[in-house]
Design a protein around this motif. Structure first.
Motif, PDB file in Angstrom:
ATOM      1  N   MET A  69       0.825  -1.213   0.000  1.00 61.00           N
ATOM      2  CA  MET A  69       0.000   0.000   0.000  1.00 61.00           C
ATOM      3  C   MET A  69       0.856   1.258   0.000  1.00 61.00           C
ATOM      4  O   MET A  69       0.379   2.347   0.283  1.00 61.00           O
ATOM      5  CB  MET A  69      -0.945  -0.013   1.216  1.00 61.00           C
ATOM      6  N   LYS A  70       2.138   1.092  -0.306  1.00 60.17           N
ATOM      7  CA  LYS A  70       3.083   2.188  -0.551  1.00 60.17           C
ATOM      8  C   LYS A  70       3.502   2.932   0.714  1.00 60.17           C
ATOM      9  O   LYS A  70       3.733   4.146   0.690  1.00 60.17           O
ATOM     10  CB  LYS A  70       2.519   3.168  -1.590  1.00 60.17           C
ATOM     11  N   ALA A  71       3.610   2.195   1.809  1.00 56.70           N
ATOM     12  CA  ALA A  71       4.190   2.801   3.003  1.00 56.70           C
ATOM     13  C   ALA A  71       5.640   3.166   2.721  1.00 56.70           C
ATOM     14  O   ALA A  71       6.330   2.503   1.935  1.00 56.70           O
ATOM     15  CB  ALA A  71       4.116   1.832   4.175  1.00 56.70           C
ATOM     16  N   LYS A  72       6.098   4.226   3.339  1.00 59.94           N
ATOM     17  CA  LYS A  72       7.496   4.637   3.176  1.00 59.94           C
ATOM     18  C   LYS A  72       8.433   3.553   3.700  1.00 59.94           C
ATOM     19  O   LYS A  72       9.441   3.207   3.070  1.00 59.94           O
ATOM     20  CB  LYS A  72       7.742   5.943   3.932  1.00 59.94           C
ATOM     21  N   LYS A  73       8.097   2.990   4.855  1.00 60.81           N
ATOM     22  CA  LYS A  73       8.896   1.932   5.469  1.00 60.81           C
ATOM     23  C   LYS A  73       7.996   1.105   6.362  1.00 60.81           C
ATOM     24  O   LYS A  73       7.131   1.636   7.054  1.00 60.81           O
ATOM     25  CB  LYS A  73      10.045   2.534   6.296  1.00 60.81           C
ATOM     26  N   VAL A  74       8.197  -0.218   6.348  1.00 59.23           N
ATOM     27  CA  VAL A  74       7.444  -1.110   7.216  1.00 59.23           C
ATOM     28  C   VAL A  74       8.440  -1.922   8.049  1.00 59.23           C
ATOM     29  O   VAL A  74       9.397  -2.483   7.519  1.00 59.23           O
ATOM     30  CB  VAL A  74       6.536  -2.067   6.416  1.00 59.23           C
ATOM     31  N   ILE A  75       8.199  -1.942   9.346  1.00 60.82           N
ATOM     32  CA  ILE A  75       9.035  -2.697  10.272  1.00 60.82           C
ATOM     33  C   ILE A  75       8.156  -3.742  10.948  1.00 60.82           C
ATOM     34  O   ILE A  75       7.112  -3.412  11.523  1.00 60.82           O
ATOM     35  CB  ILE A  75       9.654  -1.777  11.339  1.00 60.82           C
ATOM     36  N   GLY A  76       8.560  -4.996  10.862  1.00 60.18           N
ATOM     37  CA  GLY A  76       7.806  -6.071  11.500  1.00 60.18           C
ATOM     38  C   GLY A  76       8.595  -6.649  12.660  1.00 60.18           C
ATOM     39  O   GLY A  76       9.777  -6.968  12.506  1.00 60.18           O
ATOM     40  N   VAL A  77       7.962  -6.763  13.812  1.00 56.87           N
ATOM     41  CA  VAL A  77       8.625  -7.363  14.975  1.00 56.87           C
ATOM     42  C   VAL A  77       7.762  -8.481  15.537  1.00 56.87           C
ATOM     43  O   VAL A  77       6.526  -8.438  15.466  1.00 56.87           O
ATOM     44  CB  VAL A  77       8.914  -6.326  16.081  1.00 56.87           C
ATOM     45  N   ASP A  78       8.427  -9.502  16.069  1.00 55.88           N
ATOM     46  CA  ASP A  78       7.719 -10.605  16.710  1.00 55.88           C
ATOM     47  C   ASP A  78       8.605 -11.175  17.808  1.00 55.88           C
ATOM     48  O   ASP A  78       9.835 -11.169  17.687  1.00 55.88           O
ATOM     49  CB  ASP A  78       7.366 -11.698  15.701  1.00 55.88           C
TER      50      ASP A  78
END
Length: 262
Positions: A69-78
């Motif tokens: 969806m064109k986010a500037k940056k996506v960070i995923g944490v788990d």
């Protein structure tokens, strides 16, 4: 009932996740895909040019959708490294940045560095209020001023009723006011068979989920009870009438409102 008494920490839970993550994500998970995630997207608002943290990203499926969806940056944490490993190999071409955070910390992120945070079905996995609070405080720390925090949890008041593709089982008569009580979360696969791996979540009242945000430096700007209220989605997925009469989830929309004392 004895098996519920043995759940004194999240160590056993983490081992089960580590052993079975790939099979778990083969499940249909219609409620998550068709109801929960669209609700989060609705309330998270603008995505383009935003840095978005997916807190409790699992295998990264929703992180990658936000990326698309064109986010500037996506960070995923788990919390579980096996989830992060699965996320990274699921789509090697993705630019989502993944991190394991077993202690709920976000030390790899500076203060005021994230525009928005989403957390989908995460905080029921906290075995104690103290652990949940640690997560909320870290999210508050990394959010920019007026940054948005959107989190969705299983609706505490209807937790025993489940959904078309999952059910919850308690080891004793359900007491809504008894918090930090473990219960079994059982997901159905695409053939309607139970994925019976003895995964456990923990029960908290609605007031705890809401007050936790307020106590952690957020202002609540919206709350919605989420369920199969859209006839189109319910009919498409052949959702029985019994599951259309109550909400499966609660979504809370909050803004960072203050800087907490260190």
């Amino acid at each position: 009932m004895e098996e519920f008494k043995k759940i004194n920490s999240d160590a056993e839970q983490k081992n089960k996740w580590g052993e079975t993550v790939e099979r778990y994500f083969e499940a249909a998970d219609i409620t998550n895909e068709e109801v929960n995630f669209p609700a989060i997207v609705k309330y998270i608002g603008e995505i383009e040019r935003q840095t978005i943290l997916d807190y409790g990203c699992g295998n990264g499926r929703f992180s990658r959708k936000i990326e698309q969806m064109k986010a500037k940056k996506v960070i995923g944490v788990d919390k579980e490294q096996s989830m992060i490993d699965l996320a990274q190999k699921s789509n090697p071409d993705s630019q989502v940045e993944y991190h394991a955070n077993p202690d709920n910390s976000l030390l790899f992120l500076p203060e005021n560095s994230v525009d928005k945070v989403m957390a989908n079905l995460v905080f029921m996995m906290s075995p104690t209020k103290q652990e949940m609070k640690r997560a909320f405080q870290e999210i508050q720390r990394v959010l920019k001023k007026d940054g948005l925090f959107v989190y969705l949890v299983t609706h505490s008041a209807f937790i025993e009723r489940g959904a078309p593709d999952y059910k919850n089982e308690f080891g004793e008569p359900f007491n809504y006011f008894a918090e930090e009580k473990p219960y079994r979360f059982i997901l159905m696969d695409s053939h309607g068979q139970e994925i019976d791996e003895k995964f456990y979540d923990y029960h908290y009242t609605l007031s705890t989920y809401i007050n936790m945000a307020i106590e952690s430096g957020f202002t609540i700007v919206g709350v919605e009870e989420v369920g199969y209220s859209d006839p189109g989605i319910a009919n498409k997925n052949n959702v029985p009438q019994e599951f259309r009469r109550f909400p499966q989830s609660l979504i809370v929309i909050a803004k960072k409102s203050e800087t907490l004392e260190k």
